[in-house]
Design a protein around this motif. Structure first.
Motif, PDB file in Angstrom:
ATOM      1  N   GLU A  64       3.280  -1.752   9.083  1.00  0.00           N
ATOM      2  CA  GLU A  64       3.471  -0.351   9.454  1.00  0.00           C
ATOM      3  C   GLU A  64       4.827   0.180   8.999  1.00  0.00           C
ATOM      4  OE1 GLU A  64       2.110  -2.696  11.530  1.00  0.00           O
ATOM      5  OE2 GLU A  64       0.093  -1.879  11.175  1.00  0.00           O
ATOM      6  N   LYS A  65       5.863  -0.669   8.979  1.00  0.00           N
ATOM      7  CA  LYS A  65       7.173  -0.219   8.514  1.00  0.00           C
ATOM      8  C   LYS A  65       7.132   0.101   7.018  1.00  0.00           C
ATOM      9  CE  LYS A  65      10.922  -2.280  10.225  1.00  0.00           C
ATOM     10  NZ  LYS A  65      11.804  -3.404  10.647  1.00  0.00           N
ATOM     11  N   LEU A  66       6.460  -0.756   6.263  1.00  0.00           N
ATOM     12  CA  LEU A  66       6.313  -0.510   4.834  1.00  0.00           C
ATOM     13  C   LEU A  66       5.501   0.754   4.600  1.00  0.00           C
ATOM     14  CD1 LEU A  66       6.660  -1.373   1.881  1.00  0.00           C
ATOM     15  CD2 LEU A  66       4.650  -2.830   2.163  1.00  0.00           C
ATOM     16  N   LEU A  67       4.399   0.891   5.321  1.00  0.00           N
ATOM     17  CA  LEU A  67       3.545   2.077   5.197  1.00  0.00           C
ATOM     18  C   LEU A  67       4.334   3.342   5.522  1.00  0.00           C
ATOM     19  CD1 LEU A  67       0.750   3.366   4.771  1.00  0.00           C
ATOM     20  CD2 LEU A  67       0.272   2.895   7.174  1.00  0.00           C
ATOM     21  N   LEU A  87      -1.935   1.436  -2.034  1.00  0.00           N
ATOM     22  CA  LEU A  87      -0.650   1.096  -2.630  1.00  0.00           C
ATOM     23  C   LEU A  87       0.066   0.057  -1.772  1.00  0.00           C
ATOM     24  CD1 LEU A  87       1.621   2.493  -4.825  1.00  0.00           C
ATOM     25  CD2 LEU A  87       2.641   2.839  -2.593  1.00  0.00           C
ATOM     26  N   VAL A  88       0.102   0.295  -0.469  1.00  0.00           N
ATOM     27  CA  VAL A  88       0.757  -0.634   0.451  1.00  0.00           C
ATOM     28  C   VAL A  88       0.043  -1.982   0.445  1.00  0.00           C
ATOM     29  CG1 VAL A  88       1.240  -1.080   2.899  1.00  0.00           C
ATOM     30  CG2 VAL A  88       1.789   1.145   1.904  1.00  0.00           C
ATOM     31  N   SER A  89      -1.278  -1.961   0.441  1.00  0.00           N
ATOM     32  CA  SER A  89      -2.045  -3.212   0.407  1.00  0.00           C
ATOM     33  C   SER A  89      -1.754  -4.004  -0.862  1.00  0.00           C
ATOM     34  CB  SER A  89      -3.538  -2.930   0.517  1.00  0.00           C
ATOM     35  OG  SER A  89      -3.847  -2.433   1.797  1.00  0.00           O
ATOM     36  N   SER A  90      -1.607  -3.315  -1.989  1.00  0.00           N
ATOM     37  CA  SER A  90      -1.321  -4.020  -3.242  1.00  0.00           C
ATOM     38  C   SER A  90       0.065  -4.674  -3.196  1.00  0.00           C
ATOM     39  CB  SER A  90      -1.444  -3.089  -4.441  1.00  0.00           C
ATOM     40  OG  SER A  90      -0.403  -2.155  -4.482  1.00  0.00           O
ATOM     41  N   ILE A  91       1.033  -3.999  -2.583  1.00  0.00           N
ATOM     42  CA  ILE A  91       2.373  -4.581  -2.439  1.00  0.00           C
ATOM     43  C   ILE A  91       2.303  -5.815  -1.537  1.00  0.00           C
ATOM     44  CG2 ILE A  91       4.695  -4.197  -1.512  1.00  0.00           C
ATOM     45  CD1 ILE A  91       4.321  -1.212  -2.383  1.00  0.00           C
ATOM     46  N   TYR A 111       9.598  -3.970  -5.313  1.00  0.00           N
ATOM     47  CA  TYR A 111       8.145  -3.828  -5.481  1.00  0.00           C
ATOM     48  C   TYR A 111       7.708  -2.393  -5.166  1.00  0.00           C
ATOM     49  CZ  TYR A 111       7.837  -8.976  -5.518  1.00  0.00           C
ATOM     50  OH  TYR A 111       7.970 -10.307  -5.800  1.00  0.00           O
ATOM     51  N   VAL A 112       8.286  -1.826  -4.109  1.00  0.00           N
ATOM     52  CA  VAL A 112       7.947  -0.443  -3.743  1.00  0.00           C
ATOM     53  C   VAL A 112       8.412   0.511  -4.835  1.00  0.00           C
ATOM     54  CG1 VAL A 112       8.337   1.418  -2.081  1.00  0.00           C
ATOM     55  CG2 VAL A 112       7.958  -0.918  -1.264  1.00  0.00           C
ATOM     56  N   MET A 113       9.635   0.303  -5.330  1.00  0.00           N
ATOM     57  CA  MET A 113      10.161   1.162  -6.398  1.00  0.00           C
ATOM     58  C   MET A 113       9.262   1.094  -7.632  1.00  0.00           C
ATOM     59  SD  MET A 113      13.370   2.529  -5.755  1.00  0.00           S
ATOM     60  CE  MET A 113      14.201   2.494  -7.299  1.00  0.00           C
ATOM     61  N   GLU A 114       8.844  -0.107  -7.991  1.00  0.00           N
ATOM     62  CA  GLU A 114       7.974  -0.280  -9.152  1.00  0.00           C
ATOM     63  C   GLU A 114       6.643   0.457  -8.962  1.00  0.00           C
ATOM     64  OE1 GLU A 114       5.685  -4.062 -10.957  1.00  0.00           O
ATOM     65  OE2 GLU A 114       7.848  -4.337 -10.661  1.00  0.00           O
ATOM     66  N   ALA A 115       6.038   0.291  -7.784  1.00  0.00           N
ATOM     67  CA  ALA A 115       4.748   0.929  -7.507  1.00  0.00           C
ATOM     68  C   ALA A 115       4.880   2.449  -7.489  1.00  0.00           C
ATOM     69  CB  ALA A 115       4.176   0.426  -6.185  1.00  0.00           C
ATOM     70  N   LEU A 116       5.926   2.960  -6.841  1.00  0.00           N
ATOM     71  CA  LEU A 116       6.118   4.407  -6.786  1.00  0.00           C
ATOM     72  C   LEU A 116       6.482   4.977  -8.155  1.00  0.00           C
ATOM     73  CD1 LEU A 116       8.011   4.859  -3.396  1.00  0.00           C
ATOM     74  CD2 LEU A 116       5.634   5.463  -3.916  1.00  0.00           C
ATOM     75  N   GLY A 117       7.213   4.216  -8.955  1.00  0.00           N
ATOM     76  CA  GLY A 117       7.569   4.657 -10.297  1.00  0.00           C
ATOM     77  C   GLY A 117       6.347   4.881 -11.165  1.00  0.00           C
TER      78      GLY A 117
END
Length: 160
Positions: A64-67, A87-91, A111-117
């Motif tokens: 939930e914190k990541l989400l 997206l969160v599940s993939s991370i 990982y979050v930066m990469e996914a959001l990028g």
């Protein structure tokens, strides 16, 4: 499953179906005591992950914190909650498949930066502004300029 409304353990599953590319089971439930309806999601958890913070403290990983942090970055952007969940599940799958039970918070941030990028440049910059903890506006401006240049270079290394 305990009812979130009255606390009763007398609940029943009314409907189950796969969600998020068959990686989650969505269950519609109802409480036999108060009649309330609610939804639960069942996910596979490959391993318990411990997050090692910058100061060395260890805390359990909380989805939930990541989400929440991803949702803040994507606020008022054209994405559906299901896309954000995917997206969160993939991370998380990436974290779990690494084979490590302890993960540095910096790695999660990367990982979050990469996914959001890959997903949305505005969300990327929003997340970076908090994650990178820029000391002043010039450092932030430099980051944005560098990021913009990276996105406008084609595979041959030439600027577009």
């Amino acid at each position: 499953m305990r009812c979130p409304f009255c606390g009763s353990e007398n609940t029943a599953v009314r409907d189950s179906r796969p969600a998020e590319d068959n990686t989650v089971v969505r269950r519609r439930r109802s409480c036999e005591d108060c009649g309330a309806r609610f939804t639960t999601f069942e996910r596979v958890q490959l391993r318990e992950i411990t997050v090692v913070k910058r100061d060395g403290k260890r805390t359990p990983f909380v989805r939930e914190k990541l989400l929440r942090s991803v949702m803040i970055a994507l606020r008022k952007r054209p994405f559906e909650p299901e896309q954000i969940d995917q997206l969160v599940s993939s991370i998380i799958r990436r974290l779990e498949s690494s084979g490590e039970s302890e993960v540095n918070s910096e790695d999660i941030g990367e990982y979050v930066m990469e996914a959001l990028g890959e997903l949305d440049p505005v969300a990327y910059v929003r997340y970076a502004s908090v994650y990178r903890d820029f000391k002043d506006a010039s450092a932030f401006a430099h980051f944005i300029e560098t990021h913009a240049l990276e996105k406008h270079i084609d595979e041959s290394g030439e600027k577009e």
